[in-house]
Each structure stands twice: as C-alpha cells, then as structure tokens.
Enzyme design. Structure first.
Site, PDB file in Angstrom:
ATOM      1  N   LYS A 150      28.855  -9.181  -1.292  1.00  0.00           N
ATOM      2  CA  LYS A 150      28.068  -8.017  -1.709  1.00  0.00           C
ATOM      3  C   LYS A 150      28.922  -6.747  -1.755  1.00  0.00           C
ATOM      4  O   LYS A 150      28.707  -5.891  -2.605  1.00  0.00           O
ATOM      5  CB  LYS A 150      26.864  -7.809  -0.780  1.00  0.00           C
ATOM      6  CG  LYS A 150      25.782  -8.838  -1.014  1.00  0.00           C
ATOM      7  CD  LYS A 150      24.449  -8.420  -0.401  1.00  0.00           C
ATOM      8  CE  LYS A 150      23.387  -9.468  -0.736  1.00  0.00           C
ATOM      9  NZ  LYS A 150      22.125  -9.233  -0.035  1.00  0.00           N
ATOM     10  N   LYS A 153      24.936 -18.869  -7.393  1.00  0.00           N
ATOM     11  CA  LYS A 153      23.538 -19.129  -7.008  1.00  0.00           C
ATOM     12  C   LYS A 153      22.594 -18.238  -7.818  1.00  0.00           C
ATOM     13  O   LYS A 153      22.980 -17.151  -8.256  1.00  0.00           O
ATOM     14  CB  LYS A 153      23.343 -18.975  -5.504  1.00  0.00           C
ATOM     15  CG  LYS A 153      23.446 -17.574  -5.018  1.00  0.00           C
ATOM     16  CD  LYS A 153      22.992 -17.428  -3.564  1.00  0.00           C
ATOM     17  CE  LYS A 153      23.054 -15.959  -3.233  1.00  0.00           C
ATOM     18  NZ  LYS A 153      22.651 -15.557  -1.932  1.00  0.00           N
ATOM     19  N   LYS A 164      18.503 -12.410  -7.377  1.00  0.00           N
ATOM     20  CA  LYS A 164      17.769 -11.259  -7.921  1.00  0.00           C
ATOM     21  C   LYS A 164      18.728 -10.237  -8.500  1.00  0.00           C
ATOM     22  O   LYS A 164      18.367  -9.455  -9.369  1.00  0.00           O
ATOM     23  CB  LYS A 164      16.956 -10.562  -6.821  1.00  0.00           C
ATOM     24  CG  LYS A 164      15.811 -11.362  -6.272  1.00  0.00           C
ATOM     25  CD  LYS A 164      15.151 -10.584  -5.114  1.00  0.00           C
ATOM     26  CE  LYS A 164      14.508 -11.522  -4.115  1.00  0.00           C
ATOM     27  NZ  LYS A 164      14.634 -11.127  -2.730  1.00  0.00           N
TER      28      LYS A 164
HETATM   29  P1  TYM Z   1      16.637 -13.163   0.522  1.00  0.00           P
HETATM   30  O1  TYM Z   1      15.604 -12.122   0.315  1.00  0.00           O
HETATM   31  O2  TYM Z   1      17.932 -13.046  -0.207  1.00  0.00           O
HETATM   32  O3  TYM Z   1      16.047 -14.581   0.154  1.00  0.00           O
HETATM   33  C1  TYM Z   1      14.832 -15.074   0.718  1.00  0.00           C
HETATM   34  C2  TYM Z   1      14.961 -16.566   0.947  1.00  0.00           C
HETATM   35  O4  TYM Z   1      15.263 -17.241  -0.277  1.00  0.00           O
HETATM   36  C3  TYM Z   1      16.409 -18.049  -0.113  1.00  0.00           C
HETATM   37  N1  TYM Z   1      17.170 -18.051  -1.360  1.00  0.00           N
HETATM   38  C4  TYM Z   1      17.522 -19.168  -2.010  1.00  0.00           C
HETATM   39  N2  TYM Z   1      17.311 -20.470  -1.743  1.00  0.00           N
HETATM   40  C5  TYM Z   1      17.797 -21.370  -2.632  1.00  0.00           C
HETATM   41  N3  TYM Z   1      18.484 -21.032  -3.752  1.00  0.00           N
HETATM   42  C6  TYM Z   1      18.722 -19.737  -4.062  1.00  0.00           C
HETATM   43  N4  TYM Z   1      19.381 -19.405  -5.163  1.00  0.00           N
HETATM   44  C7  TYM Z   1      18.240 -18.724  -3.162  1.00  0.00           C
HETATM   45  N5  TYM Z   1      18.287 -17.373  -3.161  1.00  0.00           N
HETATM   46  C8  TYM Z   1      17.635 -16.974  -2.044  1.00  0.00           C
HETATM   47  C9  TYM Z   1      17.210 -17.390   1.000  1.00  0.00           C
HETATM   48  O5  TYM Z   1      18.073 -18.324   1.621  1.00  0.00           O
HETATM   49  C10 TYM Z   1      16.114 -16.904   1.922  1.00  0.00           C
HETATM   50  O6  TYM Z   1      15.699 -17.957   2.785  1.00  0.00           O
HETATM   51  N6  TYM Z   1      18.747 -12.183   4.947  1.00  0.00           N
HETATM   52  C11 TYM Z   1      17.588 -12.776   4.305  1.00  0.00           C
HETATM   53  C12 TYM Z   1      16.269 -12.198   4.764  1.00  0.00           C
HETATM   54  C13 TYM Z   1      16.050 -12.165   6.241  1.00  0.00           C
HETATM   55  C14 TYM Z   1      15.762 -13.269   7.088  1.00  0.00           C
HETATM   56  C15 TYM Z   1      15.599 -12.709   8.388  1.00  0.00           C
HETATM   57  C16 TYM Z   1      15.657 -14.629   6.873  1.00  0.00           C
HETATM   58  C17 TYM Z   1      16.043 -11.047   7.019  1.00  0.00           C
HETATM   59  N7  TYM Z   1      15.765 -11.368   8.303  1.00  0.00           N
HETATM   60  C18 TYM Z   1      15.327 -13.531   9.494  1.00  0.00           C
HETATM   61  C19 TYM Z   1      15.366 -15.434   7.988  1.00  0.00           C
HETATM   62  C20 TYM Z   1      15.217 -14.891   9.267  1.00  0.00           C
HETATM   63  C21 TYM Z   1      17.699 -12.548   2.810  1.00  0.00           C
HETATM   64  O7  TYM Z   1      18.346 -11.649   2.338  1.00  0.00           O
HETATM   65  O8  TYM Z   1      16.914 -13.368   2.079  1.00  0.00           O
END
Ligand code: TYM
Length: 332
Positions: free
Chosen positions: A111, A194, A197
């Site tokens: 990032k 991957k 967004k």
């Molecule tokens: P975020 O918002 O990027 O994504 C949310 C969830 O979607 C999954 N994900 C994917 N899974 C499969 N293929 C993809 N291309 C893909 N893109 C996203 C992510 O793995 C995630 O599970 N840091 C986290 C948010 C967070 C969190 C937490 C998660 C904050 N605190 C505590 C678990 C526990 C994030 O940015 O997710």
C-alpha cells in the site's frame, strides 16, 4: 462457545472477493458461534478518504452485510469508531508491537509503495489496531481472506508479548479461518493480482451492486488463456486466470475445483463464462436488491448499528479495562 470477530473496511463498494473470501463464511459461521462483525471505519482513515461520504459508505456497507445474511439480532453488527475500546487497546498494542514486526508487513509495503515517507503513520500501525479489534472481545476465531493471514500472525505475536511482559495469560490465541475455494479471488484482468476495491479498473472486479448486464459483460471480458478447461484440478496449475474463474464458480456452487471440472472440464471458456455469469447473477442479484430495500430506511440501519455498538461495548469495556490494569495504569 468460541467467539468470532471479523471486519471489513468501508472504502468503496464490497466486491466478489470480499463476499467469497470473507462475508459468505461469516454468514455460515453464525450457525454455531457467537459472532461480532465490524465495519472498520477507523481503519478506513489510514489512507486518504472523503470525509463527506465516509458515514454514508459505512451505512451502505452495513446494509450490504445484512443483505448477505448477517443477522444483527442474534449476532452483533456495528461500526468500529462507535466503540472506544478499540482505540484504547490499540494504543496499548502500539506500545507492545515492535518496529521490526511491522516493517515485515507485506500489505504495508504494497500500500505504501514508493511513497513510504508520505503515508500516514496510521497505515504503518494499522495491524496493531486490528489485533485490538479481535482481542478486545477475547475472540479466538477470525474468518478472513488469505491476504489477512500475516496480520493475524502478528496479532498472535502481540498477544504473546503482552502476556509475557505483564505476566499473565489474559489474551487467548487467535486462529485465522481461511475457508473455501475462493479465499483469494484474483482480478478479472490479471490473474497475478488480487481483486481489490482500490484497483483503478472497475473491469477487474465484480461489485456486489453491479447489475446483471454489467456482471455478464465483466465476465465475458475476463482474461483467460486459449485452452479448454482441464478435467482435473492439476490441470489448473500455471493457469491463474482459469483457476480463478473455476474457484469463483466452486465457491458459489458450494463445491470444489474437482466438482466444477467434473461438470465443465473440456469446455471452452465461451460456454463456461456463460454458465459462470448466470450463476454470479443468480447469487448476487438478491443481495443488491435487498441492500437497496434496506437503504430505503437509513434510520433503521443506523439504529441496528447503534444497538450493535452498545452490545459490543458491553463485552469489550471490561476486557480492555482489565488489560489497562495489567499494564499498570492507576484507576483512582
Ligand atoms: P478488507 O476490508 O480489505 O477486506 C474484508 C475481507 O475481505 C477479504 N478479501 C478477500 N478475500 C478473497 N479474495 C480477495 N480478493 C479479497 N479481498 C478482500 C479480506 O481478507 C477480509 O477478510 N484489515 C482488514 C479489516 C479488519 C479486520 C479486523 C479483519 C480490521 N480489523 C479484525 C479481521 C479482524 C481489511 O482491510 O479487510
């Protein structure tokens, strides 16, 4: 019963990767766990965001999670900034985690890119807050996509150091749940990236709000190779685009690569993409229309989040207060 926690950022519209890698599993886990699901707006401000739209995006995402099947009555759905325990414990963990640990985080490197000097300090300490999100509830199981695995490992390092430094076994070990054939959904334009967004090309992802026509067109244009589909999963090796589409199909059909190839092996991509588009539309259309229906009454969605935050705080406050006591703070 083991407690589940997971989160998703309100940065843009959720996509098929979020759904298949995470949210779909969140829904299934509700059957036999106590679950907390969180729209992580504190995390969303670690990168540039639009202060005029963040609140609406938070509400939209909550509506979309409910439309996917999250049950905010039996479980807890809330937005992170409304529960102060996250920030309180996040600060403590920022003082427990080591620079060297955070320096190894691949997501930060991706990032920040070449702009390391210019990103927010919050982007660097992001994983400390994520550890706090989970441990403020003593949650032990965290369903996430494959890209979050390293952050969960770090959360375990932080909890181990906290327990060691303050002579306690207060924080339990966390187990990541990385489930199903689509734990890492790839971009439709590039099988090495991957689905995300933040990808500049909207053609690279399927948004949960896309209409049937848009979905069909994106899948038709998805990058593939010239070979027909193999009949065995081994034949998908070194064919990342083919593997990705088969994985998406498998997840939506509740089967695996073998099951999909038994049915579609030997077909060309033209025919397979038609079946895939029909399946994606069949599964996503009801989610989009239910999201729209819920957002017809934004006050109702807000009330759900408010109630969720109060119930979340009731769990987290005593846990974080005890963590503060263990650190040694005076509570006169
Ligand atoms: P975020 O918002 O990027 O994504 C949310 C969830 O979607 C999954 N994900 C994917 N899974 C499969 N293929 C993809 N291309 C893909 N893109 C996203 C992510 O793995 C995630 O599970 N840091 C986290 C948010 C967070 C969190 C937490 C998660 C904050 N605190 C505590 C678990 C526990 C994030 O940015 O997710």
């Amino acid at each position: 019963m083991q407690r589940i926690f997971s989160g998703i950022q309100p940065t843009g519209v959720p996509h098929l990767g979020n759904y298949l890698g995470a949210v779909r599993n969140w829904v299934a886990l509700q059957k036999n766990h106590d679950c907390l699901y969180c729209v992580v707006d504190l995390h969303a401000i670690t990168a540039a965001h639009d202060h005029r739209t963040l609140a609406a995006q938070t509400r939209d995402l909550a509506a979309s999670l409910i439309a996917c099947g999250i049950d905010p009555e039996k479980h807890i759905l809330f937005n992170q900034s409304a529960v102060h325990a996250h920030v309180r414990l996040g600060w403590i963990f920022t003082c427990v985690a080591r620079m060297g640990w955070l320096n190894r985080m691949t997501q930060f490197k991706d990032k920040a890119g070449k702009d390391r000097e210019n990103v927010s300090t919050g982007l660097f300490t992001y994983p400390n807050l994520m550890a706090a999100d989970i441990l403020a509830y003593h949650a032990t199981r965290v369903p996430v996509g494959d890209d979050q695995k390293q952050h969960i490992e770090l959360a375990n390092d932080i909890r181990a150091k906290f327990n060691h430094d303050f002579e306690t076994d207060f924080f339990p070990e966390i187990e990541p749940l990385i489930l199903g054939p689509a734990a890492r959904v790839m971009s439709l334009r590039d099988g090495a990236k991957k689905m995300s967004k933040s990808d500049a090309s909207d053609q690279s992802r399927i948004n949960l709000t896309d209409d049937a026509e848009t979905i069909a067109l994106k899948i038709k244009r998805a990058k593939t190779d010239a070979e027909p589909l193999p009949s065995e999963p081994a034949g998908l090796e070194a064919r990342p685009e083919a593997r990705n589409l088969v994985g998406i199909y498998a997840a939506l059909q509740d089967t695996d690569h073998t099951g999909v190839l038994r049915e579609h092996g030997g077909k060309g991509f033209g025919a397979f993409k038609d079946s895939l588009a029909a399946l994606v539309v069949e599964k996503l259309a009801p989610i989009a229309s239910e999201t729209r229906r819920l957002l017809g009454d934004p006050g109702h969605v807000d009330a759900i989040l408010r109630d969720g935050a109060a119930r979340a705080a009731a769990i987290a406050d005593p846990i974080v207060t005890e963590a503060e006591r263990l650190v040694g703070f005076l509570r006169p």
